[in-house]
Motif scaffolding. Structure first.
Motif, PDB file in Angstrom:
ATOM      1  N   ARG A  79     -32.828  43.189   8.625  1.00 38.04           N
ATOM      2  CA  ARG A  79     -31.592  43.411   9.392  1.00 38.04           C
ATOM      3  C   ARG A  79     -30.387  42.800   8.678  1.00 38.04           C
ATOM      4  O   ARG A  79     -29.331  43.426   8.588  1.00 38.04           O
ATOM      5  N   ARG A  80     -30.548  41.575   8.177  1.00 40.72           N
ATOM      6  CA  ARG A  80     -29.446  40.916   7.458  1.00 40.72           C
ATOM      7  C   ARG A  80     -29.074  41.700   6.195  1.00 40.72           C
ATOM      8  O   ARG A  80     -27.903  41.876   5.894  1.00 40.72           O
ATOM      9  N   ALA A  81     -30.093  42.146   5.455  1.00 38.60           N
ATOM     10  CA  ALA A  81     -29.832  42.897   4.222  1.00 38.60           C
ATOM     11  C   ALA A  81     -29.129  44.220   4.524  1.00 38.60           C
ATOM     12  O   ALA A  81     -28.226  44.625   3.780  1.00 38.60           O
ATOM     13  N   ARG A  82     -29.521  44.888   5.596  1.00 38.35           N
ATOM     14  CA  ARG A  82     -28.845  46.139   5.986  1.00 38.35           C
ATOM     15  C   ARG A  82     -27.385  45.881   6.336  1.00 38.35           C
ATOM     16  O   ARG A  82     -26.504  46.636   5.934  1.00 38.35           O
ATOM     17  N   LEU A  83     -27.153  44.842   7.111  1.00 36.53           N
ATOM     18  CA  LEU A  83     -25.786  44.493   7.503  1.00 36.53           C
ATOM     19  C   LEU A  83     -24.951  44.149   6.276  1.00 36.53           C
ATOM     20  O   LEU A  83     -23.811  44.614   6.143  1.00 36.53           O
ATOM     21  N   LEU A  84     -25.512  43.369   5.375  1.00 33.28           N
ATOM     22  CA  LEU A  84     -24.804  42.998   4.160  1.00 33.28           C
ATOM     23  C   LEU A  84     -24.501  44.231   3.312  1.00 33.28           C
ATOM     24  O   LEU A  84     -23.387  44.378   2.787  1.00 33.28           O
ATOM     25  N   ALA A  85     -25.469  45.139   3.196  1.00 33.04           N
ATOM     26  CA  ALA A  85     -25.258  46.361   2.405  1.00 33.04           C
ATOM     27  C   ALA A  85     -24.166  47.224   3.022  1.00 33.04           C
ATOM     28  O   ALA A  85     -23.331  47.791   2.305  1.00 33.04           O
ATOM     29  N   ARG A  86     -24.126  47.321   4.354  1.00 32.24           N
ATOM     30  CA  ARG A  86     -23.069  48.096   5.019  1.00 32.24           C
ATOM     31  C   ARG A  86     -21.704  47.445   4.848  1.00 32.24           C
ATOM     32  O   ARG A  86     -20.711  48.120   4.662  1.00 32.24           O
ATOM     33  N   THR A  87     -21.694  46.137   4.939  1.00 31.01           N
ATOM     34  CA  THR A  87     -20.435  45.395   4.879  1.00 31.01           C
ATOM     35  C   THR A  87     -19.852  45.378   3.470  1.00 31.01           C
ATOM     36  O   THR A  87     -18.662  45.572   3.290  1.00 31.01           O
ATOM     37  N   THR A  88     -20.701  45.144   2.479  1.00 24.75           N
ATOM     38  CA  THR A  88     -20.211  45.002   1.107  1.00 24.75           C
ATOM     39  C   THR A  88     -20.323  46.273   0.290  1.00 24.75           C
ATOM     40  O   THR A  88     -19.675  46.387  -0.747  1.00 24.75           O
ATOM     41  N   GLY A  89     -21.170  47.189   0.714  1.00 20.69           N
ATOM     42  CA  GLY A  89     -21.396  48.396  -0.073  1.00 20.69           C
ATOM     43  C   GLY A  89     -22.396  48.187  -1.200  1.00 20.69           C
ATOM     44  O   GLY A  89     -22.737  49.115  -1.911  1.00 20.69           O
ATOM     45  N   ALA A  90     -22.862  46.948  -1.377  1.00 19.11           N
ATOM     46  CA  ALA A  90     -23.856  46.641  -2.409  1.00 19.11           C
ATOM     47  C   ALA A  90     -25.223  46.494  -1.755  1.00 19.11           C
ATOM     48  O   ALA A  90     -25.342  45.819  -0.729  1.00 19.11           O
ATOM     49  N   PRO A  91     -26.261  47.101  -2.334  1.00 23.11           N
ATOM     50  CA  PRO A  91     -27.574  47.061  -1.696  1.00 23.11           C
ATOM     51  C   PRO A  91     -28.231  45.681  -1.682  1.00 23.11           C
ATOM     52  O   PRO A  91     -29.061  45.416  -0.821  1.00 23.11           O
ATOM     53  N   GLY A  92     -27.895  44.807  -2.614  1.00 27.14           N
ATOM     54  CA  GLY A  92     -28.511  43.480  -2.637  1.00 27.14           C
ATOM     55  C   GLY A  92     -30.024  43.574  -2.660  1.00 27.14           C
ATOM     56  O   GLY A  92     -30.602  44.305  -3.458  1.00 27.14           O
ATOM     57  N   ASP A  93     -30.680  42.860  -1.769  1.00 25.53           N
ATOM     58  CA  ASP A  93     -32.144  42.819  -1.696  1.00 25.53           C
ATOM     59  C   ASP A  93     -32.730  43.883  -0.764  1.00 25.53           C
ATOM     60  O   ASP A  93     -33.921  43.863  -0.492  1.00 25.53           O
ATOM     61  N   LEU A  94     -31.889  44.780  -0.279  1.00 26.46           N
ATOM     62  CA  LEU A  94     -32.331  45.725   0.747  1.00 26.46           C
ATOM     63  C   LEU A  94     -33.562  46.516   0.331  1.00 26.46           C
ATOM     64  O   LEU A  94     -34.541  46.587   1.083  1.00 26.46           O
ATOM     65  N   GLU A  95     -33.561  47.100  -0.844  1.00 23.29           N
ATOM     66  CA  GLU A  95     -34.705  47.920  -1.267  1.00 23.29           C
ATOM     67  C   GLU A  95     -35.969  47.095  -1.437  1.00 23.29           C
ATOM     68  O   GLU A  95     -37.051  47.533  -1.065  1.00 23.29           O
ATOM     69  N   GLN A  96     -35.834  45.900  -1.950  1.00 27.06           N
ATOM     70  CA  GLN A  96     -37.003  45.034  -2.128  1.00 27.06           C
ATOM     71  C   GLN A  96     -37.598  44.657  -0.776  1.00 27.06           C
ATOM     72  O   GLN A  96     -38.820  44.702  -0.589  1.00 27.06           O
ATOM     73  N   ILE A  97     -36.758  44.323   0.187  1.00 27.44           N
ATOM     74  CA  ILE A  97     -37.247  43.952   1.519  1.00 27.44           C
ATOM     75  C   ILE A  97     -37.848  45.163   2.216  1.00 27.44           C
ATOM     76  O   ILE A  97     -38.899  45.061   2.855  1.00 27.44           O
ATOM     77  N   ARG A  98     -37.214  46.321   2.063  1.00 24.38           N
ATOM     78  CA  ARG A  98     -37.791  47.557   2.640  1.00 24.38           C
ATOM     79  C   ARG A  98     -39.195  47.802   2.099  1.00 24.38           C
ATOM     80  O   ARG A  98     -40.099  48.183   2.839  1.00 24.38           O
ATOM     81  N   GLU A  99     -39.354  47.610   0.797  1.00 28.18           N
ATOM     82  CA  GLU A  99     -40.659  47.824   0.170  1.00 28.18           C
ATOM     83  C   GLU A  99     -41.703  46.834   0.711  1.00 28.18           C
ATOM     84  O   GLU A  99     -42.838  47.213   1.000  1.00 28.18           O
TER      85      GLU A  99
END
Length: 151
Positions: free
Chosen positions: A44-64
């Motif tokens: 949830r935090r990674a999704r919010l951060l990706a939406r807010t900043t436009g950068a995926p960050g750790d989102l794909e790794q956490i999704r995996e």
């Protein structure tokens, strides 16, 4: 049509004999559940951060990681279905279908217990469980044929 393993009824003795394998599966389920409980807030935090900043960050790794844990959970649940029992709670509570006085119930076992010794009505919470009547612990087949299938 339901598979034969879905219709299996157990005596407490039969359910207890299945515990060496069921115990390992329940332990694995509890572990994966704890992993997911830790990962989902991170997701949830990674999704919010990706939406807010436009950068995926750790989102794909956490999704995996979430996808892998979910797939392992599904495999463990399938193993339980093959044995003929099912998950009641992801903390390691397992139910086995049975009969008491001709009515369908579930035998209830939790991680840490040495044997299957409790039951409750289907659909009832773990807290509603009660000790198994002595007659069920020795009943041959509890309404099943010699192979453990509903007769």
């Amino acid at each position: 049509m339901k598979g034969a393993e879905e219709l299996r009824l157990f005596t407490t003795e039969e359910a207890t004999r299945a515990l060496p394998l069921v115990r390992r599966i329940a332990s694995d389920i509890a572990h994966e559940n704890r992993q997911l409980e830790e990962l989902l807030p991170e997701l949830r935090r990674a999704r919010l951060l990706a939406r807010t900043t436009g950068a995926p960050g750790d989102l794909e790794q956490i999704r995996e990681l979430v996808a892998r844990a979910s797939a392992r959970l599904e495999a463990y649940l399938d193993e339980l279905r093959q044995i003929g029992c099912f998950l009641h709670e992801p903390t390691g509570v397992i139910d086995f279908r049975s009969l008491i006085d001709g009515r369908p119930v579930v035998l209830c076992w939790s991680l840490g217990e040495e044997q299957v010794g409790h039951w409750h009505e289907a659909g009832r919470p773990f807290a509603a469980r009660q000790p198994v009547p002595v007659s069920l612990t020795t009943a041959a087949g509890a309404g099943c044929d010699a192979g453990g299938q509903v007769s």
